[in-house]
Structure formats: structure tokens, C-alpha cells
Design a protein around this motif. Structure first.
Motif, PDB file in Angstrom:
ATOM      1  N   MET A   1      21.398   1.644  93.167  1.00  0.00           N
ATOM      2  CA  MET A   1      22.222   2.487  94.628  1.00  0.00           C
ATOM      3  C   MET A   1      24.003   2.616  93.521  1.00  0.00           C
ATOM      4  O   MET A   1      24.562   1.088  93.434  1.00  0.00           O
ATOM      5  CB  MET A   1      22.031   1.444  95.408  1.00  0.00           C
ATOM      6  N   SER A   2      24.696   3.255  93.274  1.00  0.00           N
ATOM      7  CA  SER A   2      26.285   2.716  92.738  1.00  0.00           C
ATOM      8  C   SER A   2      27.123   2.797  93.819  1.00  0.00           C
ATOM      9  O   SER A   2      26.724   3.114  94.910  1.00  0.00           O
ATOM     10  CB  SER A   2      26.082   4.579  92.405  1.00  0.00           C
ATOM     11  N   ARG A   3      28.514   2.100  93.607  1.00  0.00           N
ATOM     12  CA  ARG A   3      29.188   2.179  94.462  1.00  0.00           C
ATOM     13  C   ARG A   3      29.584   3.381  95.071  1.00  0.00           C
ATOM     14  O   ARG A   3      29.443   2.950  96.795  1.00  0.00           O
ATOM     15  CB  ARG A   3      30.284   1.081  93.606  1.00  0.00           C
ATOM     16  N   ARG A   4      29.464   4.327  94.791  1.00  0.00           N
ATOM     17  CA  ARG A   4      29.788   5.150  95.535  1.00  0.00           C
ATOM     18  C   ARG A   4      29.224   5.723  96.736  1.00  0.00           C
ATOM     19  O   ARG A   4      29.600   5.678  97.395  1.00  0.00           O
ATOM     20  CB  ARG A   4      30.705   6.553  94.537  1.00  0.00           C
ATOM     21  N   ALA A   5      27.977   5.220  96.496  1.00  0.00           N
ATOM     22  CA  ALA A   5      27.069   6.264  96.927  1.00  0.00           C
ATOM     23  C   ALA A   5      26.581   4.755  97.954  1.00  0.00           C
ATOM     24  O   ALA A   5      26.607   5.440  99.418  1.00  0.00           O
ATOM     25  CB  ALA A   5      25.385   6.108  96.539  1.00  0.00           C
ATOM     26  N   PHE A   6      26.818   3.966  97.881  1.00  0.00           N
ATOM     27  CA  PHE A   6      26.681   2.887  98.598  1.00  0.00           C
ATOM     28  C   PHE A   6      27.750   3.275 100.012  1.00  0.00           C
ATOM     29  O   PHE A   6      28.039   2.480 101.085  1.00  0.00           O
ATOM     30  CB  PHE A   6      26.692   1.423  97.867  1.00  0.00           C
ATOM     31  N   THR A   7      29.395   3.107  99.145  1.00  0.00           N
ATOM     32  CA  THR A   7      30.193   2.962  99.958  1.00  0.00           C
ATOM     33  C   THR A   7      30.448   4.434 101.023  1.00  0.00           C
ATOM     34  O   THR A   7      30.190   4.378 102.695  1.00  0.00           O
ATOM     35  CB  THR A   7      31.392   3.115  99.676  1.00  0.00           C
ATOM     36  N   ARG A   8      29.703   5.437 100.391  1.00  0.00           N
ATOM     37  CA  ARG A   8      29.292   6.419 101.548  1.00  0.00           C
ATOM     38  C   ARG A   8      28.038   6.088 102.605  1.00  0.00           C
ATOM     39  O   ARG A   8      28.742   6.234 103.764  1.00  0.00           O
ATOM     40  CB  ARG A   8      28.598   7.526 100.624  1.00  0.00           C
ATOM     41  N   PHE A   9      27.394   5.739 101.758  1.00  0.00           N
ATOM     42  CA  PHE A   9      25.883   5.400 103.207  1.00  0.00           C
ATOM     43  C   PHE A   9      26.695   3.851 104.436  1.00  0.00           C
ATOM     44  O   PHE A   9      26.174   4.255 105.255  1.00  0.00           O
ATOM     45  CB  PHE A   9      24.757   4.556 102.192  1.00  0.00           C
TER      46      PHE A   9
END
Length: 80
Positions: A1-9
Motif C-alpha cells: 500500500m502506498s503512503r498516500r493510500a495508507f493516509t487516506r485509509f
């Protein structure tokens, strides 16, 4: 999971940003140490901060008091 995807999640699941959650976790882990009389410098360094001023600024933003004042407030006064 990308950092951006993680922060959104993370924000979607918790309602707060990961950065805010992390800072609150650091502050709340620091409270017992400060109340026990440990120096702010050692508490900040143990929390992973190399810049004590950055720790103090973050602590003040989260709690409303600088860490040294919080520590003094949490301990019994010698004047009693």
C-alpha cells in the motif's frame, strides 16, 4: 500500500490524520514520564525528537501547556 493510500485509509477509518494520531500518542506516552519528574530533554529524545523545541511546540499544541509547566502542575507543590 502506498503512503498516500495508507493516509487516506487511516483518516477514513479513524476520522483523524495519521500525523495527528501519532502526535497525540507521543504526548500521552510522555505524560507519565513528565509527571514522574523526568527532564523534558530526555522525554523528547526518547520520543524520537532531536529538536527539543519541536517537541515542546507539538506538546503545547496538543495539551495547551508546555511540557515543563505540565510537569510542575502535575507534581505537588513544595509550598503546601
Amino acid at each position: 500500500m502506498s503512503r498516500r493510500a495508507f493516509t487516506r485509509f487511516f483518516r477514513r477509518e479513524t476520522g483523524v490524520s495519521f500525523l495527528d494520531w501519532r502526535q497525540h500518542a507521543i504526548v500521552f506516552a510522555s505524560l507519565p514520564r513528565l509527571s514522574a519528574g523526568q527532564p523534558v530533554t530526555s522525554v523528547a529524545l526518547e520520543a524520537g525528537y532531536r529538536n527539543i523545541g519541536a517537541f515542546t511546540t507539538m506538546f503545547r499544541r496538543v495539551i495547551g501547556l508546555p511540557p515543563k509547566r505540565y510537569a510542575q502542575k502535575g507534581r505537588p507543590s513544595a509550598k503546601r
